[in-house]
Design a protein around this motif. Sequence first.
Motif, PDB file in Angstrom:
ATOM      1  N   VAL A 156      -3.938   1.601   3.000  1.00 31.03           N
ATOM      2  CA  VAL A 156      -3.971   0.831   4.235  1.00 31.03           C
ATOM      3  C   VAL A 156      -5.121   1.343   5.096  1.00 31.03           C
ATOM      4  N   LEU A 157      -5.959   0.415   5.563  1.00 31.53           N
ATOM      5  CA  LEU A 157      -7.009   0.730   6.523  1.00 31.53           C
ATOM      6  C   LEU A 157      -6.497   0.319   7.900  1.00 31.53           C
ATOM      7  N   LEU A 158      -6.183   1.305   8.729  1.00 35.20           N
ATOM      8  CA  LEU A 158      -5.708   1.034  10.080  1.00 35.20           C
ATOM      9  C   LEU A 158      -6.896   1.013  11.042  1.00 35.20           C
ATOM     10  N   GLU A 159      -6.996  -0.041  11.831  1.00 37.28           N
ATOM     11  CA  GLU A 159      -8.127  -0.184  12.744  1.00 37.28           C
ATOM     12  C   GLU A 159      -7.697  -0.989  13.962  1.00 37.28           C
ATOM     13  N   TYR A 160      -8.177  -0.572  15.133  1.00 42.16           N
ATOM     14  CA  TYR A 160      -7.793  -1.238  16.379  1.00 42.16           C
ATOM     15  C   TYR A 160      -8.790  -2.306  16.816  1.00 42.16           C
ATOM     16  N   ALA A 161     -10.085  -2.019  16.756  1.00 44.80           N
ATOM     17  CA  ALA A 161     -11.102  -2.949  17.264  1.00 44.80           C
ATOM     18  C   ALA A 161     -11.140  -4.212  16.405  1.00 44.80           C
ATOM     19  N   GLN A 162     -10.943  -5.358  17.012  1.00 48.17           N
ATOM     20  CA  GLN A 162     -10.861  -6.605  16.257  1.00 48.17           C
ATOM     21  C   GLN A 162     -12.126  -6.892  15.449  1.00 48.17           C
ATOM     22  N   PRO A 163     -13.343  -6.659  15.980  1.00 47.99           N
ATOM     23  CA  PRO A 163     -14.529  -6.885  15.141  1.00 47.99           C
ATOM     24  C   PRO A 163     -14.529  -6.035  13.873  1.00 47.99           C
ATOM     25  N   ALA A 190     -14.831   8.033 -12.145  1.00 42.17           N
ATOM     26  CA  ALA A 190     -15.585   7.279 -13.147  1.00 42.17           C
ATOM     27  C   ALA A 190     -14.688   6.348 -13.944  1.00 42.17           C
ATOM     28  N   ALA A 191     -13.402   6.667 -14.002  1.00 43.58           N
ATOM     29  CA  ALA A 191     -12.454   5.839 -14.763  1.00 43.58           C
ATOM     30  C   ALA A 191     -12.018   4.589 -14.014  1.00 43.58           C
ATOM     31  N   VAL A 192     -12.472   4.444 -12.762  1.00 41.04           N
ATOM     32  CA  VAL A 192     -12.046   3.324 -11.910  1.00 41.04           C
ATOM     33  C   VAL A 192     -13.177   2.318 -11.766  1.00 41.04           C
ATOM     34  N   GLU A 193     -12.834   1.024 -11.845  1.00 41.79           N
ATOM     35  CA  GLU A 193     -13.804  -0.025 -11.490  1.00 41.79           C
ATOM     36  C   GLU A 193     -13.585  -0.303 -10.002  1.00 41.79           C
ATOM     37  N   PRO A 194     -14.473   0.177  -9.123  1.00 47.82           N
ATOM     38  CA  PRO A 194     -14.122   0.261  -7.706  1.00 47.82           C
ATOM     39  C   PRO A 194     -13.960  -1.069  -6.982  1.00 47.82           C
ATOM     40  N   ARG A 195     -14.845  -2.031  -7.226  1.00 46.96           N
ATOM     41  CA  ARG A 195     -14.752  -3.274  -6.450  1.00 46.96           C
ATOM     42  C   ARG A 195     -13.446  -4.015  -6.711  1.00 46.96           C
ATOM     43  N   THR A 196     -13.106  -4.151  -7.970  1.00 45.31           N
ATOM     44  CA  THR A 196     -11.866  -4.839  -8.304  1.00 45.31           C
ATOM     45  C   THR A 196     -10.664  -4.077  -7.764  1.00 45.31           C
ATOM     46  N   ARG A 197     -10.656  -2.774  -7.988  1.00 45.66           N
ATOM     47  CA  ARG A 197      -9.529  -1.958  -7.542  1.00 45.66           C
ATOM     48  C   ARG A 197      -9.398  -1.982  -6.026  1.00 45.66           C
ATOM     49  N   PHE A 198     -10.512  -1.898  -5.337  1.00 49.10           N
ATOM     50  CA  PHE A 198     -10.494  -1.883  -3.876  1.00 49.10           C
ATOM     51  C   PHE A 198      -9.875  -3.172  -3.330  1.00 49.10           C
ATOM     52  N   SER A 199     -10.292  -4.306  -3.862  1.00 46.81           N
ATOM     53  CA  SER A 199      -9.757  -5.585  -3.368  1.00 46.81           C
ATOM     54  C   SER A 199      -8.295  -5.772  -3.759  1.00 46.81           C
ATOM     55  N   GLU A 200      -7.870  -5.127  -4.841  1.00 39.39           N
ATOM     56  CA  GLU A 200      -6.486  -5.274  -5.302  1.00 39.39           C
ATOM     57  C   GLU A 200      -5.490  -4.457  -4.496  1.00 39.39           C
ATOM     58  N   ILE A 201      -5.854  -3.222  -4.127  1.00 40.77           N
ATOM     59  CA  ILE A 201      -4.841  -2.327  -3.556  1.00 40.77           C
ATOM     60  C   ILE A 201      -5.057  -2.005  -2.084  1.00 40.77           C
ATOM     61  N   VAL A 202      -6.186  -2.405  -1.506  1.00 41.25           N
ATOM     62  CA  VAL A 202      -6.459  -2.061  -0.108  1.00 41.25           C
ATOM     63  C   VAL A 202      -6.129  -3.246   0.793  1.00 41.25           C
ATOM     64  N   ARG A 203      -5.412  -2.965   1.870  1.00 43.20           N
ATOM     65  CA  ARG A 203      -5.177  -3.994   2.870  1.00 43.20           C
ATOM     66  C   ARG A 203      -5.527  -3.434   4.248  1.00 43.20           C
ATOM     67  N   VAL A 204      -5.782  -4.337   5.169  1.00 40.56           N
ATOM     68  CA  VAL A 204      -6.215  -3.975   6.514  1.00 40.56           C
ATOM     69  C   VAL A 204      -5.083  -4.278   7.488  1.00 40.56           C
ATOM     70  N   GLU A 205      -4.845  -3.352   8.400  1.00 41.34           N
ATOM     71  CA  GLU A 205      -3.787  -3.542   9.392  1.00 41.34           C
ATOM     72  C   GLU A 205      -4.328  -3.170  10.765  1.00 41.34           C
ATOM     73  N   ARG A 206      -4.143  -4.061  11.729  1.00 42.14           N
ATOM     74  CA  ARG A 206      -4.593  -3.750  13.089  1.00 42.14           C
ATOM     75  C   ARG A 206      -3.563  -2.858  13.763  1.00 42.14           C
ATOM     76  N   ALA A 207      -4.007  -1.694  14.193  1.00 38.45           N
ATOM     77  CA  ALA A 207      -3.103  -0.729  14.821  1.00 38.45           C
ATOM     78  C   ALA A 207      -3.920   0.275  15.618  1.00 38.45           C
ATOM     79  N   ASN A 208      -3.311   0.820  16.650  1.00 36.36           N
ATOM     80  CA  ASN A 208      -3.906   1.874  17.460  1.00 36.36           C
ATOM     81  C   ASN A 208      -3.358   3.212  16.981  1.00 36.36           C
ATOM     82  N   LEU A 209      -4.244   4.133  16.670  1.00 39.91           N
ATOM     83  CA  LEU A 209      -3.833   5.466  16.243  1.00 39.91           C
ATOM     84  C   LEU A 209      -2.785   6.056  17.189  1.00 39.91           C
TER      85      LEU A 209
END
Length: 250
Positions: free
Chosen positions: A78-85, A117-136
């Motif tokens: 999970v990528l937690l981020e507050y700034a909407q841009p 090296a065993a990971v294909e990063p672009r595919t894996r990144f789009s598959e398992i990473v999500r973005v959530e708006r939140a304030n630390l």
Amino acid sequence: MMDRNADAPWAQFDPEVYVDLNYRVPLEVDLLIVRLMRDYFGKCFAGGVPDPMRGVDVGAGANLYPGLSMLPWCEKIVLLEYAQPNVEYLERQTSPQGYDEAWDAFWNELGEAPAYAAVEPRTRFSEIVRVERANLLDLDGQRRWDIGTMFFVADSMSECPDEFRRGVRCFMDALTEGAPFAAAFMKESVGYQVGEHRYPAYRVNEDRVRESLEPFTSELEIHDLHHMVRPGHEGIILALGRRNSEIAVP
């Protein structure tokens, strides 16, 4: 009067300008940080990962390399981020089209280690990473993430010592016992400019970083990197460690 986090113009933050300033042409200090993280996380998981893990990058901003550093070890990040841009920027980077080529240089450093090296990063990144708006500062304290990163956040959102300490505590309290983490801070920063807007900072040094983290750690190593990336600071401090079992006191 000190600028607090709520006073900063986060709605006007320009992620493309920020990437142009800091990451479009990789800086040696960032590549060094990536290598240090890669080697530390690799050491933590040298015996393998017993269960699929959940990772978090707190205050991700327009920076993908902390998230990329957790890719081999996690079933969800999970990528937690507050700034909407920045939220919108991160959503574009996690789309099925894949992240921008600007991040390839950082993955190339990570990919020098076998687990990466065993990971294909672009595919894996789009598959398992999500973005959530939140304030630390609003994290609920539930210790739910098994690995975490926080880059230039607690020290780069406010001039107030209480908000810095609270930010560090909120990050550490989001991690489960034994969770490896990486946290980076701008040393002695007096604030920073992105486009037409000025953003606050709390001045930290190695001692202040160590003091803020030690109550939450079972092991801790501090790297004081004497690299200047812009005017108004004295280097970068990288902290690597593991979360202990203590419950923080507000």
